[in-house]
Each structure stands twice: as C-alpha cells, then as structure tokens.
Design an enzyme around this catalytic site. Structure first.
Site, PDB file in Angstrom:
ATOM      1  N   TYR A 214       1.156   4.464  -2.903  1.00 35.61           N
ATOM      2  CA  TYR A 214       0.982   5.832  -2.944  1.00 35.61           C
ATOM      3  C   TYR A 214       2.083   6.717  -3.565  1.00 35.61           C
ATOM      4  O   TYR A 214       1.648   7.792  -4.250  1.00 35.61           O
ATOM      5  CB  TYR A 214       0.965   6.383  -1.426  1.00 35.61           C
ATOM      6  CG  TYR A 214      -0.064   5.824  -0.667  1.00 35.61           C
ATOM      7  CD1 TYR A 214      -1.456   5.387  -1.143  1.00 35.61           C
ATOM      8  CD2 TYR A 214       0.072   5.090   0.639  1.00 35.61           C
ATOM      9  CE1 TYR A 214      -2.481   4.577  -0.470  1.00 35.61           C
ATOM     10  CE2 TYR A 214      -0.741   4.400   1.465  1.00 35.61           C
ATOM     11  CZ  TYR A 214      -2.014   4.121   0.605  1.00 35.61           C
ATOM     12  OH  TYR A 214      -3.340   3.674   1.488  1.00 35.61           O
TER      13      TYR A 214
ATOM     14  N   ASP B 126      -7.727  -5.395   1.000  1.00 32.67           N
ATOM     15  CA  ASP B 126      -6.952  -6.179   1.796  1.00 32.67           C
ATOM     16  C   ASP B 126      -7.066  -5.626   3.201  1.00 32.67           C
ATOM     17  O   ASP B 126      -6.980  -6.264   4.298  1.00 32.67           O
ATOM     18  CB  ASP B 126      -5.301  -5.390   1.690  1.00 32.67           C
ATOM     19  CG  ASP B 126      -5.053  -5.843   0.213  1.00 32.67           C
ATOM     20  OD1 ASP B 126      -5.289  -7.111  -0.230  1.00 32.67           O
ATOM     21  OD2 ASP B 126      -3.924  -5.610  -0.383  1.00 32.67           O
TER      22      ASP B 126
ATOM     23  N   HIS C 130       0.887  -1.100  -0.062  1.00 36.25           N
ATOM     24  CA  HIS C 130       0.157   0.158  -0.047  1.00 36.25           C
ATOM     25  C   HIS C 130       0.810   1.190  -0.002  1.00 36.25           C
ATOM     26  O   HIS C 130       0.604   2.227  -0.795  1.00 36.25           O
ATOM     27  CB  HIS C 130      -1.109  -0.019   1.359  1.00 36.25           C
ATOM     28  CG  HIS C 130      -1.708  -1.078   1.374  1.00 36.25           C
ATOM     29  ND1 HIS C 130      -2.715  -1.421   2.393  1.00 36.25           N
ATOM     30  CD2 HIS C 130      -2.029  -2.210   0.311  1.00 36.25           C
ATOM     31  CE1 HIS C 130      -3.165  -2.752   2.230  1.00 36.25           C
ATOM     32  NE2 HIS C 130      -2.973  -3.042   0.983  1.00 36.25           N
TER      33      HIS C 130
HETATM   34 FE   LIG Z   1      -2.949  -0.683   4.281  1.00 41.39          FE
END
Ligand SMILES: [Fe+2]
Ligand code: FES
Ligand SMILES: [Fe+2]
Lengths: 376, 99
Positions: A123, A238, A119
């Site tokens: 970004y 997730d 994750h």
């Molecule tokens: Fe996360």
C-alpha cells in the site's frame, strides 16, 4: 500455564490439540497432526511476491483523470485495506502463537502474518507513487470514523483473547484484579474467546476485502489503475489461502477432529459466531454506502456491491456450517472471477508491468564462466 | 460408459461420462485434459469459482454419486461428500449439486 519458548519436557505433538496444549518445542514437520497446514505453508510460499516488482507508475496519470468521487473511492479503499493488513500483520502472531501446540500450525501462522506485512508494504508502494507526500492518507486512518468503527470491531476479539491469555500465562486460572477490575480466567472461557476470535478473523479474510476488491477491479475493467489492480490480484490470491486456513481450523473443531471441548464450544457459540459474520456483512455494506456518498463510479453502484457481498457471504458462511442466509443465487459481478483466478496472476518476467523479477535475477547471476575454474 | 474407435491409425479410446447437475441439465463429457469445472462451464452452467487451483474453496460442490480423481492436491476445506471441480476429473458417471 507459563509460556516457554522451548518446552524442555518431551511431548508428542501428535496427541496435542491445535491450541491450549503444551507449548511447541522442536519445530519438526516429519510427523504432523494436521498436515493441511504444512501444505498451506508450501502453497503460500510459492506465491511469494514483492510489491516493488509491480510497476505502478502509469497509475499516476490515470489517477489525474479520475473524478473526485472516484478518487474518494480509490483512496478510501486503500485506507481500509491498510487498516486490515496492519491488524493482520501482527495479530495472528501475538494472539495465536503463545497458545499454539503443534509446529505445523505455528509455522503456518508465522507464514500467514508475514504475507500480510507484504500487503502492508504494497500500500505504501502504491501511495508513494500517487502522492509526493502520502503521510496525510496514513494519518487519516486513525481518525477516520468509518474506518475506526471497523477497526474496533476486528481488534476487539483479538485484544480480549490476548489479554486473557496474558493473565492465564502469568497468573494461572482464577480471579485476578487488574486496575480495579476483576477478571475470571478459566480454560473454558479462554477457549471460548479463541473460538470467537477465530470466527472474527475468518469473517475478515472471507468478506472484509471484497467491496474494495470489486472497486479496484471495476477500475481495471476500464483499463484504469492497472498497476494497483495487479497488486490487489496478488493480495486477493493470498487472502484466499488465509481464508482456507481459518475454515480448516473452524471445521476441525466443529467436526470433533481436534480438541473435543472446542467441538462443544462450537455448538454452544454457533449463533454468536454467526452474528459476528453477519455484522461483518453489514459493515461491508455500510462501507459501500460510504464509498459512494459523493457519487458513484462507472460499472458499480451501492446496490450491486451489496448484492455481491451477500453472494460471497452465502458461499463463505456455508463453508463453515452457517447455511446461506441470503436469497441471492447468481453472481451479480461475474467479471470479478477473472481477477480472482490464479490463471491471470502470473508474475512473469516477460510482462511489461514487472520492473524486476526475483527468480530471473537469481538465474542470470550465475554466468556460465563462473564454473570454468572448477576442475572435475 | 461409451467407447469407440477413432478413424486414425493410432487407435484411441474415447471415454464419455455423464454428468448430472442437480436442478440443471445433464451433459456428456469426454475423458480429456479438462477439469470438471471447465466441462460444467462449457455446458453453459453457472458455477462459482475463484482460484481454479484447489486452494480457495469457492467451487465446493456436493458429489451425490460417482467418483472423481484429483489432478491437483485439493487444499481448500471440503466435507467427505464434497469435491472441488476446479482440480478434479470424473472417473465415472457422476451426479453433483452446485451450491
Ligand atoms: Fe492481507
Ligand atoms: S476455484 Fe478455488 S478451489 Fe476451486
Ligand atoms: Fe489475510
């Protein structure tokens, strides 16, 4: 008790509690005290994805079309999410691994944290596409007051547990003076810190992303920033499984299916744990206010976002025996479900947004004539 | 349970179960490929969901009476008297309560 990376005493993990028993020695999954964690590992790994597989290049044009207020909303959300995943990419490992006593939970925590690092990398993938130099955005994360407020609330529970665990593992139970401050370390207190920390993590996974998710999907409803939305859908999938894992841990404790002392602590700290959740709800609502301080965005406003947070919180809190503290009964943003359901999150090679496909690559690399040299 | 013979040459048994939703309508649903969640939605009843695959727990529902079978292993936490409609099908008349 001193931590060891390979406990030489043979121990029966079937009789160990999830936390604060003997350190795990053999990473074995042939016998499992709580098989749910291995099922979660399997499911999580089946969700594997790479940010680079999602083409976000069209988002750059969309971003130019956004109003200043909308850009503020979009970028602020990315900053907040970056903060959350920075914490989650390391903290479960550092706080929980040294005190876990069963292999399936140990491996689950490592798997979970690993996905948080995906994750975080996503970004950067999104921001690099929007700005030639995204460092300004990242630099602001540690100075932005609104984000710092949330950061300290989340990291506090982890830090307290980590510090107490370090003292316990190096000095044992008792009174210890560090930098002139006396800390009293005992098992009951350690377990209490663990319980509060797990509740704080549960609240994080349960609701702390949802204001940001709603904004992302509201843009996507207008066919804007769809590359970003695709990534956030993968992240949301997730996060749902992470939440499931913390709900399992909390319920195993509360229902006396693991360490009996944790069941006592769950009852004793019920109100304190609930207060942690309610504070997270409050902070999400304040976040909505901050996002809309320089103007709203089409399809969303502060009021409806706050209602959505309450709606989600009701369900999440009920799942861990905290009841439904808010009045709201029906979903104020029903279209959110289209983005949160697995049916719509296929990372398939035929989709135009996907620039490469992991599994497809592996398949095509084995050409039929590779086998011709084999004599059967 | 209602069974009836279809007109086609290959005889099929149509099994119908009654689903009673606390505080809402009751409806009949045929034993088919659809999940309980889909049946509830098809009858216009609002039900909470996210994943539709048994791992998020959003659709958690109380099973007051009756039996269901899972088509996907439910991974989300549920209590002994709860079910995940997104990944199960009724195998009897059932009485449920949505949260
Ligand atoms: Fe996360
Ligand atoms: S919708 Fe996720 S478990 Fe049913
Ligand atoms: Fe997470």
């Amino acid at each position: 008790m001193k931590y060891t990376t390979f406990n030489q005493e043979s121990n029966d993990t079937m009789t160990e509690p999830m936390f604060f028993g003997n350190p795990v020695n053999v990473a074995r999954y042939d016998q499992q005290k709580h098989p749910i964690f291995e099922k979660l590992i399997e499911k999580q790994i089946s969700f594997f994805w790479r940010p680079e597989e999602v083409d976000v290049s069209k988002d750059r044009m969309d971003f130019q079309k956004l109003s200043d207020a909308e850009r503020h909303i979009f970028i602020s959300n990315l900053k907040y999410q970056t903060l959350l995943d920075s914490i989650q990419g390391r903290s479960p490992n550092i706080a929980f691994l040294p005190i876990i006593s069963i292999p399936e939970l140990e491996t689950w925590v490592e798997t979970w944290s690993f996905f948080e690092t995906i994750h975080s990398r996503s970004y950067t993938h999104i921001l690099r596409n929007l700005f030639s130099n995204p460092s300004e955005i990242f630099d602001d994360i540690v100075v932005n007051e609104e984000i710092k407020k949330r950061a300290s609330d989340i990291s506090k529970y982890y830090d307290d547990l980590i510090f107490a665990t370090q003292l316990w593992q190096t000095q044992g139970e008792g009174e210890h003076v560090v930098d002139g401050v006396t800390h009293s370390i005992n098992m009951r207190q350690l377990k209490k810190l663990l319980y509060l920390c797990m509740n704080s993590v549960n609240a994080l996974e349960a609701i702390r992303f949802y204001v940001s998710f709603a904004c992302t999907f509201a843009f996507a409803e207008r066919e804007l920033m769809e590359g970003n939305s695709k990534i956030i859908r993968l992240i949301a999938r997730d996060e749902n499984i992470h939440l499931t894992s913390t709900q399992h841990v909390l319920n195993l404790w509360a229902k006396g299916k693991d360490d009996p002392e944790m069941a006592e602590i769950a009852a004793e700290c019920h109100e304190e744990a609930k207060a942690i959740f309610m504070k997270a709800v409050e902070q999400e609502k304040e976040w909505a206010k901050y996002l809309f301080n320089s103007g709203s965005m089409l399809g969303l406003n502060e009021e409806i976002l706050c209602q959505y947070v309450e709606y989600i919180a009701n369900h999440r809190m009920a799942a861990i025996g905290m009841g439904q503290p808010f009045d709201i009964k029906s979903n104020p943003l029903p279209w959110m479900n289209n983005y949160l359901s697995s049916d719509n999150v296929q990372v398939a090679p035929q989709e135009t947004e996907i620039s490469s496909y992991l599994v497809g690559q592996i398949d095509s690399e084995v050409a039929s004539d590779d086998f011709e040299a084999f004599e059967l | 349970m209602i069974s009836r013979r279809s007109n086609s040459k290959v005889s099929e048994k149509l099994v119908i179960y009654r689903v009673r939703v606390e505080g809402s309508d009751s409806f009949q649903c045929a034993k088919d490929d659809k999940t309980l969640l889909k049946h509830i939605e098809d009858h216009g009843i609002e039900v909470h969901y996210h994943c539709r695959e048994g791992y998020c727990g959003a659709c958690r529902t109380k099973l007051i009476q009756g039996e269901v079978e899972y088509i996907t292993d439910p991974l989300a936490f549920i209590d002994d008297d709860e079910i995940l409609p997104c990944c199960c099908k009724p195998t009897s008349d059932i009485h449920i309560k949505l949260y």
